[in-house]
Design an enzyme around this catalytic site. Structure first.
Site, mmCIF file in Angstrom:
data_model
loop_
_atom_site.group_PDB
_atom_site.id
_atom_site.type_symbol
_atom_site.label_atom_id
_atom_site.label_comp_id
_atom_site.label_asym_id
_atom_site.label_seq_id
_atom_site.Cartn_x
_atom_site.Cartn_y
_atom_site.Cartn_z
ATOM 1 N N GLY A 52 5.559 27.386 -18.730
ATOM 2 C CA GLY A 52 6.369 26.615 -17.809
ATOM 3 C C GLY A 52 7.029 25.469 -18.540
ATOM 4 N N CYS A 53 7.264 24.357 -17.860
ATOM 5 C CA CYS A 53 7.903 23.204 -18.494
ATOM 6 C C CYS A 53 7.134 22.795 -19.744
ATOM 7 C CB CYS A 53 7.949 22.035 -17.508
ATOM 8 S SG CYS A 53 8.646 20.520 -18.218
ATOM 9 N N PHE A 54 7.839 22.681 -20.858
ATOM 10 C CA PHE A 54 7.133 22.460 -22.125
ATOM 11 C C PHE A 54 6.656 21.034 -22.344
ATOM 12 C CE2 PHE A 54 11.619 22.937 -24.312
ATOM 13 C CZ PHE A 54 12.088 21.794 -23.695
ATOM 14 N N TRP A 55 7.059 20.084 -21.512
ATOM 15 C CA TRP A 55 6.612 18.706 -21.712
ATOM 16 C C TRP A 55 5.098 18.571 -21.574
ATOM 17 C CZ3 TRP A 55 10.663 16.157 -17.939
ATOM 18 C CH2 TRP A 55 11.940 16.182 -18.544
#
Length: 213
Positions: A52-55
């Site tokens: 998902g969102c890589f942050w």
């Protein structure tokens, strides 16, 4: 379940055109000062993981003892040298990934894969939570046959655990690592630079049982 256009896979001939300019991060790792590189130094190994969102995903791994460096970028698609805007259009075929560079003498691939499986929901297809689109799909891009065997064995073990809890089928893409493109500098170690920033990480609540390759 309603599917939006960004959750539909594309083919190579539908992808955005390549870009000539490669993104190269302008700063060292914001947490440990390591230099960001697409190659693992001698004696170290790497793997690319999409959650998902890589942050939020990157932060999970830079905290692990034995992980030498992390970076975020794009892999699994068609367009050469994509930008974040390109990837967000769902017209490059890439997913957001974390590059995990680790010392195998200090942390095992099993520990890294356990963190991977337990820290997101690998059953959601082209989404992760409220983040919808092909860029948010679950993925393991491996380097070498040993990593491939570990990825497949851990997936099967986790599927058995999910089955026991009445959960859905795993949709994680498992493939040999292809080209990896760095994301823009401001994405690198984003939650170190922006501690109150968005983190979409959330698991299934199911633990990965012991498994063998």
């Amino acid at each position: 379940m309603l599917i939006n256009q960004k959750q539909l896979s594309i083919t190579a001939d539908q992808a955005l055109p390549d870009r000539l300019e490669e993104i190269i991060p302008a700063e060292a790792h914001a947490v440990n000062g390591s230099m960001l590189s697409k190659e693992a130094p001698e004696g170290q190994a790497q793997i690319l993981l999409g959650m998902g969102c890589f942050w939020g995903a990157e932060r999970l791994f830079w905290k692990l003892d034995g992980v030498k460096s992390t970076s975020v970028g794009y892999s699994g698609g068609f367009t050469v040298n994509p930008t974040y805007r390109d990837v967000c259009s769902a017209q490059t075929g890439h997913t957001e990934v974390v590059q995990v560079v680790f010392d195998p003498s200090r942390i095992s691939l099993e520990e890294i894969l356990t963190q991977f499986w337990q820290s997101h929901d690998p059953t959601q297809g082209m989404r992760q939570g409220n983040d919808k689109g092909t860029q948010y799909r679950s993925a393991i891009y491996y380097f070498g046959d040993d990593q491939k065997a570990a990825a497949l064995a851990s997936r099967d073990a986790y599927q058995a655990a999910l089955d026991a809890e009445g959960k859905a089928e795993i949709t994680t893409e498992i493939a040999h690592a292809g080209p990896y493109y760095f994301a823009e500098t401001y994405h690198q170690q984003y939650l170190e630079k922006n501690p109150n920033g968005y983190c979409g990480i959330g698991g299934t609540g199911v633990c990965l049982p012991p498994w063998e390759r």
